[in-house]
Motif scaffolding. Structure first.
Motif, PDB file in Angstrom:
ATOM      1  N   TYR A 244      -9.917   7.281  23.463  1.00 36.16           N
ATOM      2  CA  TYR A 244      -9.240   8.009  22.387  1.00 36.16           C
ATOM      3  C   TYR A 244      -8.091   8.808  22.972  1.00 36.16           C
ATOM      4  CZ  TYR A 244     -13.376   6.701  19.735  1.00 36.16           C
ATOM      5  OH  TYR A 244     -14.378   5.981  19.121  1.00 36.16           O
ATOM      6  N   ILE A 245      -6.912   8.681  22.363  1.00 37.61           N
ATOM      7  CA  ILE A 245      -5.697   9.314  22.867  1.00 37.61           C
ATOM      8  C   ILE A 245      -5.360  10.548  22.035  1.00 37.61           C
ATOM      9  CG2 ILE A 245      -3.228   9.031  23.330  1.00 37.61           C
ATOM     10  CD1 ILE A 245      -4.810   7.111  25.042  1.00 37.61           C
ATOM     11  N   GLU A 246      -5.338  11.698  22.684  1.00 37.58           N
ATOM     12  CA  GLU A 246      -4.951  12.960  22.042  1.00 37.58           C
ATOM     13  C   GLU A 246      -3.504  13.278  22.396  1.00 37.58           C
ATOM     14  OE1 GLU A 246      -5.976  17.749  22.355  1.00 37.58           O
ATOM     15  OE2 GLU A 246      -7.243  16.318  23.409  1.00 37.58           O
TER      16      GLU A 246
ATOM     17  N   THR B 148       0.845  -1.177   0.000  1.00 37.11           N
ATOM     18  CA  THR B 148       0.000   0.000   0.000  1.00 37.11           C
ATOM     19  C   THR B 148       0.889   1.237   0.000  1.00 37.11           C
ATOM     20  OG1 THR B 148      -1.566  -1.232   1.344  1.00 37.11           O
ATOM     21  CG2 THR B 148      -1.878   1.144   1.209  1.00 37.11           C
ATOM     22  N   THR B 149       0.554   2.231  -0.804  1.00 34.98           N
ATOM     23  CA  THR B 149       1.307   3.482  -0.792  1.00 34.98           C
ATOM     24  C   THR B 149       0.343   4.651  -0.699  1.00 34.98           C
ATOM     25  OG1 THR B 149       1.304   3.615  -3.194  1.00 34.98           O
ATOM     26  CG2 THR B 149       3.191   2.532  -2.179  1.00 34.98           C
ATOM     27  N   GLY B 150       0.837   5.815  -0.370  1.00 41.20           N
ATOM     28  CA  GLY B 150       0.022   7.010  -0.305  1.00 41.20           C
ATOM     29  C   GLY B 150      -0.132   7.537   1.102  1.00 41.20           C
ATOM     30  N   SER B 151      -1.097   7.009   1.849  1.00 46.11           N
ATOM     31  CA  SER B 151      -1.288   7.470   3.220  1.00 46.11           C
ATOM     32  C   SER B 151      -1.913   6.370   4.075  1.00 46.11           C
ATOM     33  CB  SER B 151      -2.180   8.720   3.251  1.00 46.11           C
ATOM     34  OG  SER B 151      -3.495   8.390   2.874  1.00 46.11           O
ATOM     35  N   LEU B 152      -1.734   6.509   5.355  1.00 45.43           N
ATOM     36  CA  LEU B 152      -2.357   5.627   6.348  1.00 45.43           C
ATOM     37  C   LEU B 152      -3.082   6.523   7.331  1.00 45.43           C
ATOM     38  CD1 LEU B 152       0.603   3.224   7.272  1.00 45.43           C
ATOM     39  CD2 LEU B 152      -1.355   2.695   5.834  1.00 45.43           C
ATOM     40  N   SER B 153      -4.251   6.100   7.749  1.00 50.59           N
ATOM     41  CA  SER B 153      -4.957   6.858   8.773  1.00 50.59           C
ATOM     42  C   SER B 153      -5.615   5.887   9.728  1.00 50.59           C
ATOM     43  CB  SER B 153      -5.987   7.793   8.143  1.00 50.59           C
ATOM     44  OG  SER B 153      -6.946   7.053   7.425  1.00 50.59           O
ATOM     45  N   GLY B 154      -5.872   6.372  10.919  1.00 50.90           N
ATOM     46  CA  GLY B 154      -6.506   5.527  11.917  1.00 50.90           C
ATOM     47  C   GLY B 154      -6.716   6.274  13.202  1.00 50.90           C
ATOM     48  N   THR B 155      -6.933   5.513  14.269  1.00 47.02           N
ATOM     49  CA  THR B 155      -7.252   6.058  15.571  1.00 47.02           C
ATOM     50  C   THR B 155      -6.420   5.339  16.634  1.00 47.02           C
ATOM     51  OG1 THR B 155      -9.523   6.345  14.778  1.00 47.02           O
ATOM     52  CG2 THR B 155      -9.163   6.586  17.141  1.00 47.02           C
ATOM     53  N   VAL B 156      -5.865   6.106  17.559  1.00 52.84           N
ATOM     54  CA  VAL B 156      -5.117   5.539  18.686  1.00 52.84           C
ATOM     55  C   VAL B 156      -6.083   5.472  19.863  1.00 52.84           C
ATOM     56  CG1 VAL B 156      -3.144   5.814  20.233  1.00 52.84           C
ATOM     57  CG2 VAL B 156      -2.940   6.454  17.812  1.00 52.84           C
ATOM     58  N   ILE B 157      -6.257   4.241  20.377  1.00 46.94           N
ATOM     59  CA  ILE B 157      -7.311   4.009  21.360  1.00 46.94           C
ATOM     60  C   ILE B 157      -6.830   3.176  22.545  1.00 46.94           C
ATOM     61  CG2 ILE B 157      -9.638   3.076  21.727  1.00 46.94           C
ATOM     62  CD1 ILE B 157      -9.947   2.992  18.667  1.00 46.94           C
ATOM     63  N   ASP B 158      -7.098   3.652  23.702  1.00 44.04           N
ATOM     64  CA  ASP B 158      -7.384   2.893  24.922  1.00 44.04           C
ATOM     65  C   ASP B 158      -8.800   3.392  25.179  1.00 44.04           C
ATOM     66  OD1 ASP B 158      -7.691   1.906  27.452  1.00 44.04           O
ATOM     67  OD2 ASP B 158      -6.376   3.341  28.384  1.00 44.04           O
TER      68      ASP B 158
ATOM     69  N   ASP C  78      -5.300  13.849  17.080  1.00 39.15           N
ATOM     70  CA  ASP C  78      -6.185  14.942  17.483  1.00 39.15           C
ATOM     71  C   ASP C  78      -7.013  14.516  18.700  1.00 39.15           C
ATOM     72  OD1 ASP C  78      -8.361  13.357  16.569  1.00 39.15           O
ATOM     73  OD2 ASP C  78      -8.621  14.523  14.731  1.00 39.15           O
ATOM     74  N   SER C  79      -7.989  15.341  19.063  1.00 38.56           N
ATOM     75  CA  SER C  79      -8.780  15.073  20.274  1.00 38.56           C
ATOM     76  C   SER C  79      -9.642  13.820  20.168  1.00 38.56           C
ATOM     77  CB  SER C  79      -9.664  16.273  20.606  1.00 38.56           C
ATOM     78  OG  SER C  79     -10.563  16.518  19.540  1.00 38.56           O
ATOM     79  N   ASN C  80      -9.811  13.298  18.963  1.00 42.25           N
ATOM     80  CA  ASN C  80     -10.541  12.043  18.760  1.00 42.25           C
ATOM     81  C   ASN C  80      -9.600  10.861  18.525  1.00 42.25           C
ATOM     82  OD1 ASN C  80     -13.191  13.194  18.903  1.00 42.25           O
ATOM     83  ND2 ASN C  80     -12.787  14.108  16.905  1.00 42.25           N
TER      84      ASN C  80
END
Length: 176
Positions: free
Chosen positions: A13-15, A1-11, A39-41
């Protein structure tokens, strides 16, 4: 996969977590690696350009100044918690959680495939075999996975807090 990766850091939501694509596979976010701050989410987006993400890991370095929504807006330090690191396979980077961290740890230290590591982690945690560790368990309202993730986050924090000064990123990841 190339381009970008996105997601969420969670316990919760970790800002304020530093997230990177670990291009050199040393278990840390280094200068020159694609990096973002949550971010805040708990959301992040990494511009990976032409880098192939196959076989790589997304690292989330969570400082004690980060905020976990589980702590009602307090920083980790104010909530009596310490800094820690989590990880997820780059191919499954939609979430970075304590559970994905254990999966990465088993892949790296036990030389398992991601699928086998996932099966073993779910079994060891007593979670159903059809549990998807790569979904946002907070948004899904999965209280069982959320409770397990909270306990694991506390264990990760404690284990990493007690590592001696000078512990390399690879040793830190192996400790997971």
């Amino acid at each position: 996969t190339t381009g970008s990766l996105s997601g969420t850091v969670i316990d919760g939501y970790i800002e304020g977590a530093k997230v990177c694509l670990d291009v050199n596979s040393n278990g840390a976010c280094d200068t020159g690696e694609p990096t973002a701050t949550t971010d805040s989410n708990g959301k992040y987006k990494l511009d990976t350009g032409s880098i192939s993400t196959s076989g790589l890991t997304v690292i989330a370095e969570i400082p004690d100044t980060a905020k976990d929504t589980d702590d009602n807006g307090l920083t980790l330090a104010a909530a009596g918690k310490s800094a820690y690191t989590m990880a997820a396979p780059a191919t499954e980077s939609s979430v970075v959680t304590p559970i994905t961290t254990l999966i990465v740890g088993k892949v790296k230290t036990d030389n398992l495939s991601a699928a086998t590591a996932k099966e073993r982690v779910l079994e060891e945690l007593g979670l159903a075999s059809d549990t998807n560790p790569y979904e946002d368990h907070v948004a899904a309202g999965n209280s069982i996975v959320q409770g397990t993730a909270r306990q694991l986050a506390a264990q990760l924090q404690q284990a990493q807090k007690n590592l001696p000064a000078g512990t390399t990123p690879q040793e830190r990841l192996a400790k997971l």
